[in-house]
Scaffold this motif. Structure first.
Motif, mmCIF file in Angstrom:
data_model
loop_
_atom_site.group_PDB
_atom_site.id
_atom_site.type_symbol
_atom_site.label_atom_id
_atom_site.label_comp_id
_atom_site.label_asym_id
_atom_site.label_seq_id
_atom_site.Cartn_x
_atom_site.Cartn_y
_atom_site.Cartn_z
ATOM 1 N N ILE A 1 43.858 -77.945 17.928
ATOM 2 C CA ILE A 1 42.730 -77.567 17.081
ATOM 3 C C ILE A 1 43.165 -76.656 15.935
ATOM 4 C CG2 ILE A 1 40.486 -76.386 17.041
ATOM 5 C CD1 ILE A 1 40.154 -77.127 19.981
ATOM 6 N N LEU A 2 43.941 -75.631 16.251
ATOM 7 C CA LEU A 2 44.258 -74.589 15.274
ATOM 8 C C LEU A 2 45.014 -75.083 14.050
ATOM 9 C CD1 LEU A 2 45.176 -71.577 17.594
ATOM 10 C CD2 LEU A 2 42.954 -72.271 16.681
ATOM 11 N N PRO A 3 45.933 -76.049 14.131
ATOM 12 C CA PRO A 3 46.659 -76.458 12.924
ATOM 13 C C PRO A 3 45.778 -76.986 11.799
ATOM 14 C CG PRO A 3 47.795 -77.249 14.878
ATOM 15 C CD PRO A 3 46.481 -76.716 15.331
ATOM 16 N N TYR A 4 44.536 -77.398 12.094
ATOM 17 C CA TYR A 4 43.650 -77.916 11.060
ATOM 18 C C TYR A 4 42.972 -76.809 10.256
ATOM 19 C CZ TYR A 4 44.147 -82.494 13.259
ATOM 20 O OH TYR A 4 44.656 -83.666 13.760
ATOM 21 N N PHE A 5 43.069 -75.567 10.713
ATOM 22 C CA PHE A 5 42.396 -74.440 10.058
ATOM 23 C C PHE A 5 43.434 -73.473 9.496
ATOM 24 C CE2 PHE A 5 39.486 -76.167 13.129
ATOM 25 C CZ PHE A 5 38.257 -76.136 12.485
ATOM 26 N N ASP A 6 43.275 -73.167 8.166
ATOM 27 C CA ASP A 6 44.236 -72.244 7.562
ATOM 28 C C ASP A 6 43.588 -71.259 6.567
ATOM 29 O OD1 ASP A 6 43.603 -74.238 5.777
ATOM 30 O OD2 ASP A 6 45.670 -74.587 5.140
ATOM 31 N N PRO A 7 42.546 -70.521 6.852
ATOM 32 C CA PRO A 7 41.792 -70.560 8.112
ATOM 33 C C PRO A 7 40.548 -71.448 8.042
ATOM 34 C CG PRO A 7 41.126 -68.656 6.852
ATOM 35 C CD PRO A 7 42.133 -69.391 5.999
ATOM 36 N N PHE A 8 40.431 -72.309 7.027
ATOM 37 C CA PHE A 8 39.238 -73.142 6.928
ATOM 38 C C PHE A 8 39.618 -74.615 6.892
ATOM 39 C CE2 PHE A 8 40.532 -72.298 2.578
ATOM 40 C CZ PHE A 8 40.427 -73.533 1.978
ATOM 41 N N TYR A 9 38.649 -75.416 7.254
ATOM 42 C CA TYR A 9 38.792 -76.868 7.240
ATOM 43 C C TYR A 9 37.591 -77.431 6.492
ATOM 44 C CZ TYR A 9 39.013 -81.701 8.932
ATOM 45 O OH TYR A 9 39.066 -83.067 9.014
ATOM 46 N N THR A 10 37.831 -78.289 5.517
ATOM 47 C CA THR A 10 36.763 -78.806 4.667
ATOM 48 C C THR A 10 36.377 -80.215 5.102
ATOM 49 O OG1 THR A 10 37.560 -77.492 2.791
ATOM 50 C CG2 THR A 10 36.057 -79.313 2.308
ATOM 51 N N ILE A 11 35.080 -80.415 5.276
ATOM 52 C CA ILE A 11 34.568 -81.740 5.622
ATOM 53 C C ILE A 11 33.608 -82.199 4.521
ATOM 54 C CG2 ILE A 11 34.815 -81.487 8.115
ATOM 55 C CD1 ILE A 11 31.914 -80.679 8.285
ATOM 56 N N THR A 12 33.603 -83.484 4.239
ATOM 57 C CA THR A 12 32.705 -84.065 3.245
ATOM 58 C C THR A 12 31.583 -84.789 3.974
ATOM 59 O OG1 THR A 12 34.534 -84.342 1.677
ATOM 60 C CG2 THR A 12 32.527 -85.612 1.272
ATOM 61 N N ILE A 13 30.353 -84.361 3.721
ATOM 62 C CA ILE A 13 29.220 -84.933 4.442
ATOM 63 C C ILE A 13 28.097 -85.300 3.470
ATOM 64 C CG2 ILE A 13 29.724 -83.618 6.530
ATOM 65 C CD1 ILE A 13 27.435 -81.752 5.811
ATOM 66 N N ASN A 14 27.229 -86.170 3.922
ATOM 67 C CA ASN A 14 25.995 -86.480 3.221
ATOM 68 C C ASN A 14 24.897 -85.667 3.882
ATOM 69 O OD1 ASN A 14 23.344 -88.406 3.327
ATOM 70 N ND2 ASN A 14 24.349 -88.488 1.346
ATOM 71 N N GLU A 15 24.428 -84.630 3.211
ATOM 72 C CA GLU A 15 23.460 -83.701 3.806
ATOM 73 C C GLU A 15 22.028 -84.235 3.780
ATOM 74 O OE1 GLU A 15 24.888 -79.272 3.139
ATOM 75 O OE2 GLU A 15 24.670 -80.317 1.247
ATOM 76 N N LEU A 16 21.726 -85.112 2.829
ATOM 77 C CA LEU A 16 20.348 -85.560 2.649
ATOM 78 C C LEU A 16 20.259 -87.067 2.848
ATOM 79 C CD1 LEU A 16 19.622 -83.485 -0.572
ATOM 80 C CD2 LEU A 16 18.874 -82.937 1.745
ATOM 81 N N GLU A 17 19.463 -87.475 3.806
ATOM 82 C CA GLU A 17 19.310 -88.896 4.095
ATOM 83 C C GLU A 17 18.672 -89.633 2.921
ATOM 84 O OE1 GLU A 17 17.176 -91.750 7.470
ATOM 85 O OE2 GLU A 17 17.078 -89.558 7.628
ATOM 86 N N GLU A 18 17.794 -88.959 2.161
ATOM 87 C CA GLU A 18 17.107 -89.595 1.042
ATOM 88 C C GLU A 18 18.016 -89.799 -0.161
ATOM 89 O OE1 GLU A 18 16.196 -86.899 2.534
ATOM 90 O OE2 GLU A 18 14.232 -87.153 3.476
ATOM 91 N N PHE A 19 19.185 -89.115 -0.181
ATOM 92 C CA PHE A 19 20.105 -89.215 -1.312
ATOM 93 C C PHE A 19 21.479 -89.652 -0.794
ATOM 94 C CE2 PHE A 19 16.899 -86.050 -2.184
ATOM 95 C CZ PHE A 19 16.480 -86.348 -3.472
ATOM 96 N N PRO A 20 21.630 -90.933 -0.441
ATOM 97 C CA PRO A 20 22.878 -91.394 0.173
ATOM 98 C C PRO A 20 24.101 -91.248 -0.722
ATOM 99 C CG PRO A 20 21.485 -93.257 -0.434
ATOM 100 C CD PRO A 20 20.660 -92.026 -0.612
ATOM 101 N N GLU A 21 23.898 -91.217 -2.046
ATOM 102 C CA GLU A 21 25.042 -91.112 -2.955
ATOM 103 C C GLU A 21 25.468 -89.659 -3.194
ATOM 104 O OE1 GLU A 21 21.395 -90.582 -5.411
ATOM 105 O OE2 GLU A 21 22.017 -91.848 -3.743
#
Length: 205
Positions: free
Chosen positions: A114-134
């Motif tokens: 787990i720890l090697p992925y954090f230095d000290p943060f790990y960035t994820i790309t997500i779609n936060e709003l279902e109404e705005f898929p793009e």
């Protein structure tokens, strides 16, 4: 798990559930009586295992701005409607991941994945709003601290349990409800010159 010759001896899938440490501690107290037909359980808790929980959230004023641009998206079912998101604010979500094992070797075998992925943060790309898929956003998850604990449920080494708690902060946002407006397809410009009135219609191509 590795053998004494450092070869892979077995691969264990560690279950992940929504649970906090207090739940585990309570379960261990019940496991003390395993074998007792009056009070105990017939089977003790299976280890290793992991549990996660949200411990709190707080407004992040450092990421707050006086004004933010609106988010727009054309309705895929009706292209005459424009969906809008008027208001969103930055919040920090505090999360904890708890790991419990029977021995320290299993503990380090898990956290070193787990720890090697954090230095000290790990960035994820997500779609936060279902109404705005793009519309996507990069969300940083920061590893703040790691705490180790050792539990003795009985007075012998076989009952020792190891707990490691990893604390994270997710830099996210909370959004208001989504609105809808009609798309302007045609506009009329009216020019007044004394008694002369001229109307010009503009229609986008």
């Amino acid at each position: 798990r590795n053998s004494t010759t450092n070869n892979v001896e077995s691969v264990i899938k560690v279950p992940l559930t929504f649970a906090n440490k207090n739940f585990w501690y309570t379960r261990l107290q019940e496991d003390f009586k395993v074998g007792d037909t009056n009070e105990g359980r017939s089977v003790s808790m299976v280890l290793p295992r992991m549990g996660y929980e949200m411990t709190g959230l707080s407004f992040d004023s450092s990421r707050s701005k006086p004004s933010r641009p609106r988010i727009f998206s054309i309705d895929i079912d009706d292209n005459s409607i424009l969906k809008t998101q008027l208001k969103f604010s930055p919040w920090n979500f505090n999360m904890s991941l708890h790991i419990m094992t029977k021995n320290i070797t299993d503990m380090f075998s898990i956290i070193e994945q787990i720890l090697p992925y954090f230095d000290p943060f790990y960035t994820i790309t997500i779609n936060e709003l279902e109404e705005f898929p793009e519309y996507t956003r990069n969300i940083p998850v920061i590893l703040e601290k790691i705490e180790m604990d050792e539990i003795f449920s009985r007075e012998n080494d076989k009952s020792r349990k190891f707990v490691c708690s990893l604390s994270f902060v997710l830099k996210g946002f909370l959004y208001s409800s989504t609105g809808e407006v009609k798309i302007i397809r045609k506009s009329d410009l009216v020019f007044n010159d004394n008694d002369l009135k001229t109307i010009i219609s503009l229609t986008p191509i």
